[in-house]
Write a protein that holds these residues in place. Structure first.
Motif, mmCIF file in Angstrom:
data_model
loop_
_atom_site.group_PDB
_atom_site.id
_atom_site.type_symbol
_atom_site.label_atom_id
_atom_site.label_comp_id
_atom_site.label_asym_id
_atom_site.label_seq_id
_atom_site.Cartn_x
_atom_site.Cartn_y
_atom_site.Cartn_z
ATOM 1 N N MET A 337 0.824 -1.214 0.000
ATOM 2 C CA MET A 337 0.000 0.000 0.000
ATOM 3 C C MET A 337 0.858 1.264 0.000
ATOM 4 S SD MET A 337 -3.301 -0.417 -0.119
ATOM 5 C CE MET A 337 -4.511 -1.727 0.044
ATOM 6 N N ASP A 338 1.881 1.277 0.879
ATOM 7 C CA ASP A 338 2.720 2.467 1.027
ATOM 8 C C ASP A 338 3.625 2.704 -0.172
ATOM 9 O OD1 ASP A 338 1.655 3.112 3.479
ATOM 10 O OD2 ASP A 338 3.204 2.079 4.628
ATOM 11 N N ILE A 341 0.497 1.201 -4.141
ATOM 12 C CA ILE A 341 -0.873 1.669 -4.369
ATOM 13 C C ILE A 341 -1.002 3.182 -4.179
ATOM 14 C CG2 ILE A 341 -3.295 1.410 -3.722
ATOM 15 C CD1 ILE A 341 -2.056 -1.089 -4.989
ATOM 16 N N TYR A 342 -0.582 3.688 -3.018
ATOM 17 C CA TYR A 342 -0.727 5.124 -2.749
ATOM 18 C C TYR A 342 0.075 5.995 -3.719
ATOM 19 C CZ TYR A 342 -3.010 3.775 1.651
ATOM 20 O OH TYR A 342 -3.872 3.248 2.586
ATOM 21 N N ILE A 345 -1.868 6.186 -6.990
ATOM 22 C CA ILE A 345 -3.031 7.075 -6.864
ATOM 23 C C ILE A 345 -2.592 8.529 -6.920
ATOM 24 C CG2 ILE A 345 -4.844 7.850 -5.267
ATOM 25 C CD1 ILE A 345 -5.040 4.935 -4.301
ATOM 26 N N LYS A 346 -1.460 8.832 -6.276
ATOM 27 C CA LYS A 346 -0.929 10.202 -6.280
ATOM 28 C C LYS A 346 -0.534 10.635 -7.678
ATOM 29 C CE LYS A 346 2.201 13.168 -3.655
ATOM 30 N NZ LYS A 346 3.282 13.207 -2.629
ATOM 31 N N PHE A 352 -6.675 11.625 -2.589
ATOM 32 C CA PHE A 352 -7.062 10.483 -1.744
ATOM 33 C C PHE A 352 -6.717 10.810 -0.292
ATOM 34 C CE2 PHE A 352 -6.800 5.622 -1.101
ATOM 35 C CZ PHE A 352 -8.184 5.530 -1.029
ATOM 36 N N THR A 353 -7.559 11.640 0.340
ATOM 37 C CA THR A 353 -7.318 12.119 1.700
ATOM 38 C C THR A 353 -7.454 10.974 2.703
ATOM 39 O OG1 THR A 353 -9.642 12.661 2.044
ATOM 40 C CG2 THR A 353 -8.229 14.398 1.097
ATOM 41 N N PRO A 354 -6.917 11.141 3.918
ATOM 42 C CA PRO A 354 -7.035 10.080 4.929
ATOM 43 C C PRO A 354 -8.476 9.634 5.177
ATOM 44 C CG PRO A 354 -5.435 11.694 5.648
ATOM 45 C CD PRO A 354 -6.035 12.231 4.388
ATOM 46 N N ARG A 357 -9.635 7.470 2.391
ATOM 47 C CA ARG A 357 -9.034 6.139 2.520
ATOM 48 C C ARG A 357 -9.810 5.293 3.524
ATOM 49 N NH1 ARG A 357 -2.579 7.196 3.423
ATOM 50 N NH2 ARG A 357 -2.268 8.757 1.786
ATOM 51 N N VAL A 414 -5.916 -0.124 4.999
ATOM 52 C CA VAL A 414 -6.359 1.197 4.533
ATOM 53 C C VAL A 414 -7.072 1.958 5.641
ATOM 54 C CG1 VAL A 414 -7.815 2.420 2.872
ATOM 55 C CG2 VAL A 414 -6.534 0.413 2.143
ATOM 56 N N THR A 418 -4.374 4.205 8.416
ATOM 57 C CA THR A 418 -4.703 5.592 8.056
ATOM 58 C C THR A 418 -5.417 6.301 9.198
ATOM 59 O OG1 THR A 418 -4.953 4.896 5.753
ATOM 60 C CG2 THR A 418 -5.844 7.052 6.338
#
Length: 554
Positions: A337-338, A341-342, A345-346, A352-354, A357, A414, A418
């Motif tokens: 994810m870190d 995935i993230y 998305i960026k 994609f705010t906390p 998520r 997620v 988060t």
């Protein structure tokens, strides 16, 4: 002011290894052993209820979730005791002793030969086993919950102000030890349970499955005490949670006293605490309440998540095979994810705010229960063929649970990671423990909801219960999404910095007032002095005129 005056007791000689206090080694090993002990015991707990105590699925599930709820309610008690009375070190030691006793009692309760007087392999007095196991679980809940808010914070206390980088690395290692303990215990403990043991008859070895976690807890306690002379120990300074509760209570009471329309309204209801409490504290409480309001829907996620240890475990007993997948998936999914995935998305320029998520995490967890319902339908259909034909039972392999575990673990990573990050970023500097307690409270409430919904619904089919829980989480997910849309992110450091300005500092206000008074007094003195000088000058001039007049007459 010296550190002794601040209540900080440091070791006579602080030993460091590669820039890190040697004392943290004892704390990390303690945490690994404690987490192994807790998750190892919990991994087989519902099976112990079902197959040793002979409880049905519903009772086993209810007691399991009651126990988990207690484990997440007692951290509040532990934090208050540590901060207001005993300090972190003594709280950890005393409650670890309680914890160890609880694990030992659980191991003893699982010895079927204890009451097997006729030596037929069946306990003759099940009441004794039930009483011992409930006592053990109560002690464990008090111990594990009580030390939960203390250990990580105590580890942080071991570092000096200039060791910020080392402190950050310590927390990463600390949480790695938690995951490592959890992973190993959930693999090893079911294997231990599968062994056969006993004096008069050979049965599933629950004493060994509970005994090894008990032994690990003894090791955890010994290791932690061994480092006592190396620890930096901070004296209790008072609990911020109690201060927050008092401030909120005063605001409500004061608002109620001034409910008449003749009193002017205030911008926020917490402003009614201004008469007694510092403006900075009131502002900090406002920030905390803002986040706690968002916590209201969150227990529903934990309602589904913690059924992995109850309903999903019981589902697995009706299937073929044996495997543990959740801890392994967690260790894989966090870096994925870190790192993958993230960032993707960026790159897509999506905001994609906390909170977004967390909303997605809740929805994915709901889909995990849909997958569990579909699998349960398949299991039920297989069992109904078996009812009319001679077919081998448990023909569906446990591997079919992997999709639901994958979805639940993805949702957990997620949502949970988060959520903790969001809470930390939105919490005032001295109230992060308050939000941590609030977060743990959502876990406790989630497990209580399992009891309420399961008892109230009374659905005849397990797949229908899974669908019910999934539907409830989707509904809550929508509500949380709406709440998140109207949430405004704040910077606690910036807000707190405003109150550091002179106009907000009571001492500075007093100094400024004293300065104005002194200036006014000096100005008054100068005026009086000037007036006197002019008066004396006038008198001297009159005398000179009189002398000149006398001389002219002569």
């Amino acid at each position: 002011m010296t550190e002794q005056n601040l209540g900080v007791k440091k070791p006579k000689k602080k030993v460091e290894v590669c820039g890190y206090p040697l004392s943290i080694f004892f704390i990390v090993v303690n945490e690994f052993c404690e987490r192994f002990s807790y998750y190892g015991m919990r991994a087989v707990l519902v099976l112990y209820f079902r197959y040793f105590l002979k409880w049905d699925d519903d009772l086993a599930t209810s007691i399991y979730h009651t126990f988990v709820a207690l484990c997440y309610l007692t951290p509040i008690l532990g934090a208050i005791v540590a901060d207001s009375w005993l300090g972190k070190f003594k709280t950890i030691v005393y409650l670890s002793i309680v914890y160890t006793l609880g694990q030992v009692v659980m191991a003893v309760s699982a010895i079927h030969d204890l009451t097997d007087t006729d030596m037929d392999g069946v306990p003759n007095n099940m009441v004794v086993h039930v009483a011992l196991s409930m006592t053990g679980l109560l002690l464990i809940a008090l111990g594990t919950g009580g030390i939960k808010p203390c250990v990580a914070a105590f580890g942080g206390d071991q570092f000096e102000d200039h060791q910020e980088k080392q402190r950050s690395t310590f927390f990463s290692i600390f949480y790695l030890s938690i995951n490592a303990g959890s992973l190993l215990s959930t693999i090893i403990t079911p294997i231990l349970r599968a062994q056969e043991c006993g004096i008069h008859s050979q049965q599933k070895c629950y004493p060994l499955a509970f005994g090894v976690p008990a032994a690990l807890m003894v090791v955890a306690l010994i290791v932690f005490i061994s480092g006592s002379s190396m620890y930096t120990k901070t004296a209790p300074k008072g609990n911020i949670m109690l201060e927050v509760c008092k401030c909120i209570g005063f605001a409500i009471h004061n608002r109620f006293r001034h409910r008449s329309k003749k009193f002017p309204k205030r911008e926020h209801w917490m402003d009614w605490a201004d008469e007694k409490y510092d403006k900075l504290l009131v502002a900090q409480v406002k920030m905390v309440l803002k986040v706690l309001f968002l916590y209201i829907p969150l227990p529903m996620f934990w309602t589904l998540f913690d059924q992995q240890g109850s309903r999903w475990t019981l589902q697995a007993t009706t299937m073929d095979g044996d495997f543990t997948v959740n801890p392994i998936l967690i260790l894989i999914m966090v870096p994925v994810m870190d790192s993958v995935i993230y960032p993707l998305i960026k790159k897509c320029h999506l905001n994609f705010t906390p909170l977004k998520r967390m909303t997605v995490g809740m929805f994915v967890a709901a889909m995990a229960f849909v997958a569990a319902a579909l699998l349960q339908l398949q299991i039920d259909c297989k069992q109904a063929i078996q009812a009319v034909e001679d077919i081998k039972p448990n023909t569906i392999h446990m591997g079919w649970q992997i999709p639901q575990y994958f979805l639940m673990t993805s949702g957990e990573v997620v949502f949970s990671v988060t959520g903790l990050e969001f809470s930390y970023s939105q919490a005032p500097s001295n109230m992060k423990s308050v939000l941590q307690a609030g977060w743990l409270l959502t876990v406790a409430v989630g497990n209580i909801i399992v009891l309420i919904v399961a008892e109230a619904a009374q659905l005849p089919d397990q797949w229908a219960e899974y669908i019910l829980f999934a539907s409830l989480l989707v509904l809550v997910c929508i509500i949380f999404g709406i709440m998140s849309y109207f949430y405004t992110y704040t910077d606690p450091a910036e807000i707190e910095a405003r109150f550091a300005l002179p106009e907000y500092d009571p001492e500075e206000k007093k100094k400024k007032k004293d300065s104005i008074v002194m200036e006014w007094k000096d100005s008054l003195k100068r005026k009086v002095s000037g007036s006197r000088k002019r008066s004396n000058s006038s008198k001297g001039s009159d005398k000179q005129d009189n002398d000149e007049l006398k001389q002219s007459r002569m």
